[in-house]
Write an enzyme that holds these catalytic residues in place. Structure first.
Site, short mmCIF file in Angstrom:
data_model
loop_
_atom_site.label_atom_id
_atom_site.label_comp_id
_atom_site.label_asym_id
_atom_site.label_seq_id
_atom_site.Cartn_x
_atom_site.Cartn_y
_atom_site.Cartn_z
N SER A 1 -9.67 5.79 2.25
CA SER A 1 -9.84 4.45 2.80
C SER A 1 -8.97 4.24 4.02
CB SER A 1 -9.49 3.40 1.74
OG SER A 1 -8.15 3.59 1.30
N GLN B 1 -6.24 2.33 5.51
CA GLN B 1 -5.18 1.75 4.70
C GLN B 1 -3.88 1.69 5.48
OE1 GLN B 1 -3.50 5.25 2.02
NE2 GLN B 1 -5.76 5.25 1.97
N HIS C 1 0.61 1.22 4.31
CA HIS C 1 1.57 1.10 3.23
C HIS C 1 2.64 0.08 3.63
CE1 HIS C 1 -0.48 4.53 1.68
NE2 HIS C 1 -0.08 5.30 2.67
N LYS D 1 6.49 3.10 1.57
CA LYS D 1 5.85 4.41 1.42
C LYS D 1 5.61 5.08 2.77
CE LYS D 1 1.79 6.59 -0.67
NZ LYS D 1 0.40 6.35 -1.12
N GLU E 1 5.24 8.34 4.98
CA GLU E 1 4.71 9.61 4.49
C GLU E 1 4.53 10.60 5.62
OE1 GLU E 1 -0.10 8.79 4.38
OE2 GLU E 1 1.13 7.97 2.75
N HIS F 1 -4.18 3.99 8.88
CA HIS F 1 -4.56 5.39 8.90
C HIS F 1 -5.60 5.68 7.84
CE1 HIS F 1 -1.37 5.15 5.86
NE2 HIS F 1 -1.94 6.19 5.28
N ARG G 1 -5.75 -1.59 1.30
CA ARG G 1 -6.99 -1.02 1.84
C ARG G 1 -7.81 -2.07 2.57
NH1 ARG G 1 -6.40 0.78 -3.39
NH2 ARG G 1 -5.97 3.02 -3.62
N LYS H 1 -13.32 0.64 -3.27
CA LYS H 1 -12.24 -0.01 -4.03
C LYS H 1 -11.94 -1.39 -3.48
CE LYS H 1 -9.92 4.31 -5.35
NZ LYS H 1 -8.66 5.08 -5.30
#
Length: 438
Positions: free
Chosen positions: A117, A119, A121, A144, A146, A283, A302, A308
């Protein structure tokens, strides 16, 4: 393969079967999980993520001494998180002082068949608020950041394109202007190069209008884009971004995420290249397989390319709206065989070791904990004991702070190490040195 060294703890790790994962034998995650757990992969099932760490959504368990990979699960199984809580010294003083009695990072392997998706964070402040308001959706209160390190050819979309590129998009993609209105589109096109704050504000307004458009209007716009690009492809070569849009339309034919791709950078990584993402940056990983490391969190907001639940209002309000192409890390060589990837986040870094048959190397002792994953080959490993342990593909080891690791390959070997960011650990050393001199 048995691990005898009391300093090294062999782990049985968790898998996530998200729908976007590769299936059965096509999935590196499936293969690693099968080898690690002693089970067989279901060829009909998607295997998306292999988790190594302490997050409760996918915990790792200590294998008893003398137990090979796998072994039957029992009620006596000890999670890595519980074991660390009882043995906090394995983290090192600096890590305990900063993050308490838990690993600050989560280590993963991803096998992507379909795009994830669109999204972002949340940062720590927003994560705490979202977790408090919706604990069933946002499982923890941590941020988060990453990093994805490509194992195969890897595609992603991330961050907003530059001001000049977006001006061109607003000129070339009439369907976007029809969705968001010509007034703000024209205002953005007329912006000067130095008007970055105005650009950020206008971009937020334009992007929010796009993502908030009604489903019927979006579906019609996606259909128009598809028809136009298919016609134009007969008279000119489509750009890489336009080809990506058509690929995504086949999977999500009425999704606003298909249109939003025009706003984002399209990134393609070769194996051994890495991409890092901070909090509040949009991203979506598109295809390929990667090693991933992040702060210990599973929070995702998302807004597109997903069946979802979406939280478009939160996502559009939380983004930084920074523009420009992301930094791609090539890694810093530590020696002939080990390359280290250091993102601008304290919680983690990744090391990649490629060792020819019969070669040896050393992972120097560091002030924080590490997790080692063998993705290819067989080797002997020594963590400070006389005995040599044998490790092979699918093996995962927890290594405490201040333990030097010696590795000698039996066959060609590939190993990945996740650990606390070396810059953070060195800064702690410098601070302590300064204090001792005062």
């Amino acid at each position: 393969m048995e691990s005898q060294s009391p300093k090294l703890k062999r782990l049985r790790c968790s898998v996530q079967n998200y729908n976007w994962g590769r299936r059965g034998e096509e999935s590196r995650v499936a293969k690693l999980f099968a080898l690690n757990s002693g089970s067989e992969a279901d060829v009909e099932r998607p295997y998306a993520e292999f988790w190594m760490g302490t997050h409760e959504s996918g915990p790792s368990f200590l294998l008893p001494t003398g137990c090979d990979n796998g072994g039957s699960k029992t009620s006596q199984d000890v999670t890595l998180k519980d074991w660390i809580s009882c043995n906090p010294d394995v983290l090192g003083d600096k890590v305990v002082a900063e993050w308490g009695c838990d690993l600050p990072f989560l280590f993963k392997v991803l096998s992507i068949a379909k795009p994830l998706s669109i999204q972002a964070h949340p940062d720590k402040e927003l994560a705490r608020a979202l977790h408090k308001a919706h604990p069933n959706v946002y499982k923890d209160a941590n941020h988060k950041p990453e990093m994805a390190l490509a194992i195969t050819k890897f595609e992603a979309i991330c961050g907003f394109i530059s001001m000049e590129e977006l001006k061109q998009v607003l000129c070339d993609v009439p369907e976007i202007v029809e969705l968001v209105g010509s007034r703000e589109a024209e205002m953005f096109i007329r912006l000067g190069d130095q008007e970055e704050e105005k650009a950020r504000s206008l971009l937020q307004s334009i992007f929010t209008k796009l993502m908030s458009a009604s489903a019927d209007v979006v579906a019609l716009a996606v259909s128009h884009i598809k028809s136009r690009l298919e016609l134009e492809s007969q008279v000119r070569p489509l750009t890489d971004k336009e080809q990506l849009v058509l690929r995504l339309e086949k999977q999500y034919p009425t999704d606003v995420g298909v249109i939003s791709v025009f706003f984002f950078n399209y990134v393609r990584l070769d194996p051994g290249e890495a991409l890092y993402l901070g909090a509040n940056e949009p991203h979506a990983y598109v295809s390929g397989e990667c090693i991933e490391c992040m702060a210990t969190s599973d929070n995702v907001v998302r807004a597109g390319l997903t069946p979802k639940s979406r939280d478009i209002q939160t996502l559009c309000s939380m983004l930084t709206y920074k523009q420009g192409f992301p930094n791609i890390l090539k890694g810093e060589p530590l020696n002939t065989y080990i390359t280290r990837y250091i993102p601008p986040f304290d919680e983690f870094e990744i090391g990649r070791c490629v060792l020819p048959k019969g070669a040896s190397t050393v992972f120097s002792a560091v002030l924080g904990p590490s997790i080692f994953l063998v993705t290819n080959g067989t080797a002997t490993i020594n963590g400070g004991c006389v005995e040599q342990d044998v490790v092979a593909e699918g093996d995962v080891l927890f290594v405490p702070a201040n333990v030097e690791i010696h590795v000698t390959s039996v066959t060609e070997l590939q190993v990945y190490r996740a650990g606390v960011n070396n810059r953070f650990l060195k800064s702690c050393e410098l601070e302590n040195g300064t204090k001792s001199q005062n």
